[in-house]
Scaffold this active site. Structure first.
Site, short mmCIF file in Angstrom:
data_model
loop_
_atom_site.label_atom_id
_atom_site.label_comp_id
_atom_site.label_asym_id
_atom_site.label_seq_id
_atom_site.Cartn_x
_atom_site.Cartn_y
_atom_site.Cartn_z
N GLN A 257 -4.31 -5.36 7.12
CA GLN A 257 -5.33 -6.26 6.56
C GLN A 257 -5.27 -7.65 7.19
OE1 GLN A 257 -7.67 -5.31 4.48
NE2 GLN A 257 -6.89 -3.36 3.72
N HIS B 17 0.88 -1.19 0.00
CA HIS B 17 0.00 0.00 0.00
C HIS B 17 0.91 1.23 0.00
CE1 HIS B 17 -2.71 2.97 1.89
NE2 HIS B 17 -3.73 2.18 1.58
N CYS C 15 -4.72 2.47 -3.68
CA CYS C 15 -3.49 2.98 -3.04
C CYS C 15 -2.33 2.01 -3.27
CB CYS C 15 -3.69 3.21 -1.54
SG CYS C 15 -4.96 4.39 -1.16
N ASP D 278 3.34 -4.46 7.88
CA ASP D 278 2.07 -3.72 7.83
C ASP D 278 0.95 -4.73 8.04
OD1 ASP D 278 -0.28 -2.53 7.10
OD2 ASP D 278 0.44 -1.71 5.21
N LYS E 274 -10.33 -0.94 10.41
CA LYS E 274 -10.58 -2.14 9.60
C LYS E 274 -10.91 -3.34 10.49
CE LYS E 274 -7.23 -0.57 6.16
NZ LYS E 274 -7.96 0.09 5.09
#
Ligand code: PLP
Length: 418
Positions: free
Chosen positions: A215, A135, A376, A212, A238
């Site tokens: 998600q 991202h 993104c 990261d 999220k």
């Protein structure tokens, strides 16, 4: 609707009643353009259960006060609830609360690593290794740091199915690489990267790892300690939590060695015009009044996900993904981007002859919310040679019936565009 926080349930227990769980999400009951909403944009942001909405509402109604400052009862209650949320989140990720910096989300968390860890350390000739599927939040901060230090950004490529090319990644881990930044789960392809193995390889070579987790944490049990990374970033919105919440976990030795990123109240022990003594981490990185209500809501979101059981969430989403993929594969001219063996319930696709934005706009008129565009992740779409894709991303509260409705709507709009 059940406003009380659900009781935690062991992951080994019975799966929740998903129809009942769905009742916790009031927004999912609404209509859009006169049609029942099908919300398949969960990778963008997730919906909130009444327990989280209620916790935010209760904070403002009953004990709104600033944290870590006031000695009065409201201030103490607010501080206890805010720090309680940090403790819950730390337990959820299997890390120490004293190593968890609360911040506005992954974007802030990654910038904190870039400006406070990388900027003072990197120099000309150093390399920051990032994967092709990142991202922008895990690309642009590194480019900014590279520009200011003379370091460069190197790309670890993917295979056509959307999985990371692990051999190429290993080969790219040369002596110049000082930092590796990689997504746990891709927001476009759904690919679940073997971050434990990647971090082990990096560690052997003395490379600092930044994962990261935006998600990943909403969809499966994540044990950050077991991953063995140096930094792990998450975003609250999220994972059933409010927007403007998130966290950065970092090893203690990094937090102690990193200078503050922002200066102000809360992050100091003592200030005089001769100099300032900073607070200990994590508070050293939390200048100013935080999103108190948001973090209290995030703490309840953690309770909520734990009450469902992350293993159940993962299994439910895998079952929805299998059904969804099978139905999509029946559609002529539909191409799926990202078919890695281990993937989350995120499906990027294109339909021959139809522009992604047109599809998404017409689907919206059918009550179906998906994302279209570049998500993104421009470099990833450049790899596939496409300007945009549609992305449907599912969560545990979605249903098989919604998948059927989605397919009917997609077939309808496909004909309109054809
Ligand atoms: N990283 C990934 C993989 C994402 O999917 C997102 C959000 O879409 C981000 C980072 C940025 O998260 P936030 O905007 O909440 O900081």
């Amino acid at each position: 609707m059940n406003l009380s926080t659900p009781r935690p349930q062991a992951d080994t227990g019975a799966a929740p009643d998903w129809d009942r769980v769905r009742q916790d999400f009031p927004l999912l009951m609404r209509e859009v353009h006169g049609k029942p909403l099908v919300y398949f944009d969960n990778a963008n942001t997730g919906q909130k259960p009444v327990q989280v909405i209620g916790a935010v509402d209760e904070f403002y109604r009953r004990y709104n006060a600033n944290v870590s400052r006031a000695v009065h009862a409201l201030g103490t209650e607010a501080t206890d609830a805010y720090e309680g949320a940090r403790t819950k989140l730390a337990r959820f990720l299997n890390v120490r609360a004293s190593e968890l910096v609360l911040c506005s989300g992954t974007t802030f968390a990654l910038n904190l690593v870039a400006y406070s860890w990388a900027l003072p350390r990197l120099k000309a000739g150093d390399v920051i290794l990032v994967s092709r599927m990142e991202h922008h939040a895990n690309i642009v901060p590194w480019q900014l740091v590279a520009e200011r230090t003379g370091a460069s950004v190197r790309v670890a490529e993917i295979s056509p199915d959307g999985s990371l090319d692990l051999d190429a990644l290993r080969r790219a881990m040369t002596a110049e690489v000082k930092l590796l930044a990689v997504a746990h789960v891709s927001n476009v392809l759904g690919t679940v990267n073997p971050v434990r193995e990647i971090c082990r390889e990096a560690r052997k070579r003395g490379i600092i790892t930044v994962v990261d987790g935006s998600q990943a944490v909403p969809h499966r049990k994540v044990d950050v300690a077991a991953i063995g990374c140096d930094f792990y970033a998450i975003t609250g919105h999220k994972m059933c939590g409010p927007t403007g919440t998130g966290a950065l976990w970092a090893r203690r030795e990094h937090l102690d060695a990193m200078p503050p990123f922002l200066g102000g109240g809360e992050m100091i022990k003592e200030v005089s015009f001769e100099g300032t003594v900073f607070n200990e981490a994590p508070h050293k990185f939390e200048a100013g009044t935080p999103n108190i209500a948001g973090f209290i809501g995030l703490g309840v979101a953690v309770d909520y996900l734990e009450s469902l059981g992350l293993a159940h969430v993962e299994a439910r989403e895998a079952e929805l993904l299998a059904h969804f993929t099978e139905e999509l594969q029946k559609i002529d001219g539909l191409r799926i981007f990202g078919t890695a063996p281990d993937k989350a319930a995120v499906v990027s696709f294109l339909v021959e002859g139809a522009h992604a934005h047109d599809l998404a706009t017409l689907l919206d008129l059918e009550g179906v919310a998906i994302r279209s565009g570049q998500h993104c992740a421009h470099p990833l779409l450049q790899y596939y040679g496409v300007a945009a894709t549609c992305r449907a991303s599912l969560a545990f509260y979605n249903t098989h019936e919604e998948i059927e409705r989605f397919i009917v709507a997609l077939n309808k709009v496909r004909k309109l565009l054809g």
